[in-house]
Structure formats: structure tokens, C-alpha cells
Design a protein around this motif. Structure first.
Motif, PDB file in Angstrom:
ATOM      1  N   GLY A 260       0.588   1.633 -12.223  1.00  0.00           N
ATOM      2  CA  GLY A 260       0.996   0.570 -11.317  1.00  0.00           C
ATOM      3  C   GLY A 260       0.028   0.333 -10.178  1.00  0.00           C
ATOM      4  O   GLY A 260       0.308  -0.463  -9.276  1.00  0.00           O
ATOM      5  N   ALA A 261      -1.143   0.998 -10.211  1.00  0.00           N
ATOM      6  CA  ALA A 261      -2.102   0.896  -9.105  1.00  0.00           C
ATOM      7  C   ALA A 261      -2.663  -0.510  -8.946  1.00  0.00           C
ATOM      8  O   ALA A 261      -2.896  -0.968  -7.822  1.00  0.00           O
ATOM      9  N   VAL A 262      -2.877  -1.222 -10.050  1.00  0.00           N
ATOM     10  CA  VAL A 262      -3.475  -2.557  -9.972  1.00  0.00           C
ATOM     11  C   VAL A 262      -2.573  -3.495  -9.173  1.00  0.00           C
ATOM     12  O   VAL A 262      -3.029  -4.237  -8.296  1.00  0.00           O
ATOM     13  N   ALA A 263      -1.277  -3.449  -9.461  1.00  0.00           N
ATOM     14  CA  ALA A 263      -0.328  -4.314  -8.748  1.00  0.00           C
ATOM     15  C   ALA A 263      -0.273  -3.958  -7.268  1.00  0.00           C
ATOM     16  O   ALA A 263      -0.161  -4.846  -6.407  1.00  0.00           O
ATOM     17  N   GLU A 264      -0.360  -2.675  -6.943  1.00  0.00           N
ATOM     18  CA  GLU A 264      -0.324  -2.243  -5.539  1.00  0.00           C
ATOM     19  C   GLU A 264      -1.564  -2.698  -4.794  1.00  0.00           C
ATOM     20  O   GLU A 264      -1.493  -3.096  -3.633  1.00  0.00           O
ATOM     21  N   ILE A 265      -2.707  -2.646  -5.449  1.00  0.00           N
ATOM     22  CA  ILE A 265      -3.946  -3.108  -4.816  1.00  0.00           C
ATOM     23  C   ILE A 265      -3.870  -4.614  -4.569  1.00  0.00           C
ATOM     24  O   ILE A 265      -4.282  -5.110  -3.515  1.00  0.00           O
ATOM     25  N   GLU A 266      -3.339  -5.342  -5.529  1.00  0.00           N
ATOM     26  CA  GLU A 266      -3.195  -6.789  -5.342  1.00  0.00           C
ATOM     27  C   GLU A 266      -2.285  -7.090  -4.156  1.00  0.00           C
ATOM     28  O   GLU A 266      -2.571  -7.989  -3.349  1.00  0.00           O
ATOM     29  N   LEU A 267      -1.189  -6.337  -4.008  1.00  0.00           N
ATOM     30  CA  LEU A 267      -0.291  -6.537  -2.867  1.00  0.00           C
ATOM     31  C   LEU A 267      -1.015  -6.269  -1.548  1.00  0.00           C
ATOM     32  O   LEU A 267      -0.804  -6.972  -0.558  1.00  0.00           O
ATOM     33  N   ALA A 268      -1.874  -5.252  -1.545  1.00  0.00           N
ATOM     34  CA  ALA A 268      -2.631  -4.922  -0.333  1.00  0.00           C
ATOM     35  C   ALA A 268      -3.552  -6.062   0.073  1.00  0.00           C
ATOM     36  O   ALA A 268      -3.621  -6.442   1.255  1.00  0.00           O
ATOM     37  N   PHE A 269      -4.262  -6.635  -0.888  1.00  0.00           N
ATOM     38  CA  PHE A 269      -5.172  -7.736  -0.586  1.00  0.00           C
ATOM     39  C   PHE A 269      -4.400  -8.989  -0.196  1.00  0.00           C
ATOM     40  O   PHE A 269      -4.843  -9.763   0.668  1.00  0.00           O
ATOM     41  N   GLU A 270      -3.235  -9.202  -0.831  1.00  0.00           N
ATOM     42  CA  GLU A 270      -2.432 -10.373  -0.499  1.00  0.00           C
ATOM     43  C   GLU A 270      -1.861 -10.296   0.915  1.00  0.00           C
ATOM     44  O   GLU A 270      -1.545 -11.329   1.516  1.00  0.00           O
ATOM     45  N   ARG A 271      -1.746  -9.114   1.459  1.00  0.00           N
ATOM     46  CA  ARG A 271      -1.269  -8.986   2.845  1.00  0.00           C
ATOM     47  C   ARG A 271      -2.242  -9.628   3.816  1.00  0.00           C
ATOM     48  O   ARG A 271      -1.839 -10.176   4.836  1.00  0.00           O
ATOM     49  N   TRP A 272      -3.523  -9.547   3.513  1.00  0.00           N
ATOM     50  CA  TRP A 272      -4.519 -10.217   4.363  1.00  0.00           C
ATOM     51  C   TRP A 272      -4.451 -11.725   4.157  1.00  0.00           C
ATOM     52  O   TRP A 272      -4.590 -12.492   5.104  1.00  0.00           O
ATOM     53  N   ASP A 273      -4.223 -12.155   2.923  1.00  0.00           N
ATOM     54  CA  ASP A 273      -4.069 -13.590   2.670  1.00  0.00           C
ATOM     55  C   ASP A 273      -2.885 -14.166   3.428  1.00  0.00           C
ATOM     56  O   ASP A 273      -2.918 -15.309   3.891  1.00  0.00           O
ATOM     57  N   ALA A 274      -1.826 -13.353   3.563  1.00  0.00           N
ATOM     58  CA  ALA A 274      -0.585 -13.837   4.181  1.00  0.00           C
ATOM     59  C   ALA A 274      -0.741 -14.130   5.667  1.00  0.00           C
ATOM     60  O   ALA A 274       0.037 -14.899   6.241  1.00  0.00           O
ATOM     61  N   VAL A 275      -1.729 -13.534   6.319  1.00  0.00           N
ATOM     62  CA  VAL A 275      -1.884 -13.723   7.768  1.00  0.00           C
ATOM     63  C   VAL A 275      -3.074 -14.622   8.097  1.00  0.00           C
ATOM     64  O   VAL A 275      -3.512 -14.682   9.242  1.00  0.00           O
ATOM     65  N   THR A 276      -3.614 -15.309   7.088  1.00  0.00           N
ATOM     66  CA  THR A 276      -4.721 -16.234   7.320  1.00  0.00           C
ATOM     67  C   THR A 276      -4.343 -17.619   6.812  1.00  0.00           C
ATOM     68  O   THR A 276      -3.355 -17.799   6.106  1.00  0.00           O
ATOM     69  N   LYS A 277      -5.149 -18.606   7.156  1.00  0.00           N
ATOM     70  CA  LYS A 277      -4.900 -19.981   6.738  1.00  0.00           C
ATOM     71  C   LYS A 277      -5.571 -20.317   5.407  1.00  0.00           C
ATOM     72  O   LYS A 277      -5.464 -21.437   4.928  1.00  0.00           O
ATOM     73  N   THR A 278      -6.266 -19.357   4.836  1.00  0.00           N
ATOM     74  CA  THR A 278      -6.969 -19.604   3.581  1.00  0.00           C
ATOM     75  C   THR A 278      -6.801 -18.404   2.665  1.00  0.00           C
ATOM     76  O   THR A 278      -6.430 -17.312   3.114  1.00  0.00           O
TER      77      THR A 278
END
Length: 214
Positions: A84-102
Motif C-alpha cells: 500500500g506504499a504507492v497509495a500513501e506516497i500519492e496521498l502525501a504529494f496530494e497534500r501539497w496540491d491541496a494547499v496550492t492553486k495549481t
């Protein structure tokens, strides 16, 4: 003679215009070859028994003066990591996407590549690292966009220490249910911050923030 003179003038004008057109600077940004590499080492956070933790200071970031020129595609090599590591890494990167405008990051798939390699591919992988006090490392390769004269992040590679035990926090509420293992999403979120262009924070008031580096 007047007609000949007119044709000569027209020819000169056309010739000059073609020279001016040929000398026109390119409209597309030009990226120079890689200029330098920056490596971040993430050590285990030392415990301070008996000493109360200072309250976190919100909205504190240390920028490095480099930035992503656009959405960065990245690849994950899950070999050596937990299920399940791939999904967790994707969630980590998406957290940065969530706080930006792009959209900063996009998971492009899995790979067999690992470690640090100047191959033009952004890779997240597990590799054995000594000493085991090192949890993970991030290497950022930079170039310069000539049209803006700004350093850009051309490539990044993130390595988790395969000699350590890794796990996944089942409820994302902290490590209380994750015993004797490092949380993939927690560490990946920190390392992704370097891929954005953020430096580590070291002062105690920032101890509970994502970019705390000790």
C-alpha cells in the motif's frame, strides 16, 4: 532608372526584414543543462523525555529560491516498502496540491528505477542507507529558465531507508497505532516539501511542523 531604383529599394527592405526576422529571440523558454544538485538528509527526530514540546508555529516555511516550473510527474518503486506504499506516497504529494492553486505533482506510475540517478525521471524508492539514523534523503537537481532568470527544479529523487521498518498509519491520526515503524505518508510529505523548493526548519518552535528537519 526610377523603376530600377524602386526595385532596388524594395529588395533592400525585404532583405533587411528577413535579417530582422532571423534575429528575433526565441519565444519559448530555454532551459540550461543541470547546474547543481542539492541533497537533503532526514534524520530521526530525537526524543526529549521530560521536556514539554513548544506549541507549533503555523504558516512557517523556509524557501530555497527554487521552484517547480510546472506539474511534476513522478514514479514510485515500491520494492522494499510496505504493502500500500504507492497509495500513501500519492496521498502525501496530494497534500501539497491541496494547499496550492495549481497541481504540483502527478503520479505517473511505477518504476524499477531506484536511488539517485540523473536520468530526467522523478523517482521515489527504497534503498539501504547507513547509518540507520537516516530515515530518508531527497536530491534536487536544478537548472535555470533563461527567460525568467530563475532556478527551476528539473528533477528530484526521494529515497527511503530500506534498512528501517516502514508501515502505514491506519487512521492518519498519528503514530500511536504504528509501533516501531516509520509512517510512509508522514515521511513522504516532508520529502515532497523539498521537491516543492522548501528547506528544513530546525528551531524547536517548529518541531511539530512538516518541514522540521531534525
Amino acid at each position: 532608372k526610377r523603376i530600377v531604383a524602386i526595385f532596388v529599394v524594395i529588395a533592400l527592405i525585404l532583405n533587411l526584414s528577413s535579417i530582422a526576422f532571423a534575429a528575433e529571440p526565441p519565444k519559448k523558454p530555454i532551459t540550461l543543462p543541470q547546474l547543481k544538485e542539492i541533497t537533503f538528509i532526514h534524520y530521526a527526530k530525537p526524543d526529549k523525555p521530560g521536556k514539554p514540546e513548544p506549541p507549533p508555529v503555523d504558516n512557517t516555511l523556509q524557501v530555497m529560491g527554487i521552484y517547480l516550473p510546472g506539474t511534476a510527474n513522478y514514479y514510485v518503486n515500491p520494492s522494499g516498502g510496505p504493502i500500500g506504499a504507492v497509495a500513501e506516497i500519492e496521498l502525501a504529494f496530494e497534500r501539497w496540491d491541496a494547499v496550492t492553486k495549481t497541481e504540483l505533482f502527478n503520479l505517473a506510475g511505477q518504476t524499477t528505477a531506484s536511488g539517485f540517478s540523473n536520468d530526467g525521471q522523478n523517482t521515489i524508492s527504497w534503498v539501504g542507507i547507513a547509518p540507520t539514523t537516516i530515515i530518508g534523503m531527497t536530491r534536487v537537481g536544478t537548472g535555470m529558465m533563461v527567460t525568467l532568470l530563475r532556478l527551476t527544479i528539473e528533477e528530484f529523487d526521494i529515497v527511503f531507508n530500506a534498512l528501517l521498518k516502514w508501515g502505514i498509519d491506519p487512521d492518519d491520526e498519528g503514530s500511536s497505532k504504528l509501533k516501531n515503524a516509520y509512517d510512509v505518508q508522514n515521511i513522504a510529505t516532508h520529502e515532497a516539501g523539498h521537491a516543492v523548493g522548501l528547506d528544513d526548519l530546525y528551531e524547536d518552535p517548529y518541531r511539530e511542523l512538516t518541514m522540521y528537519g531534525k
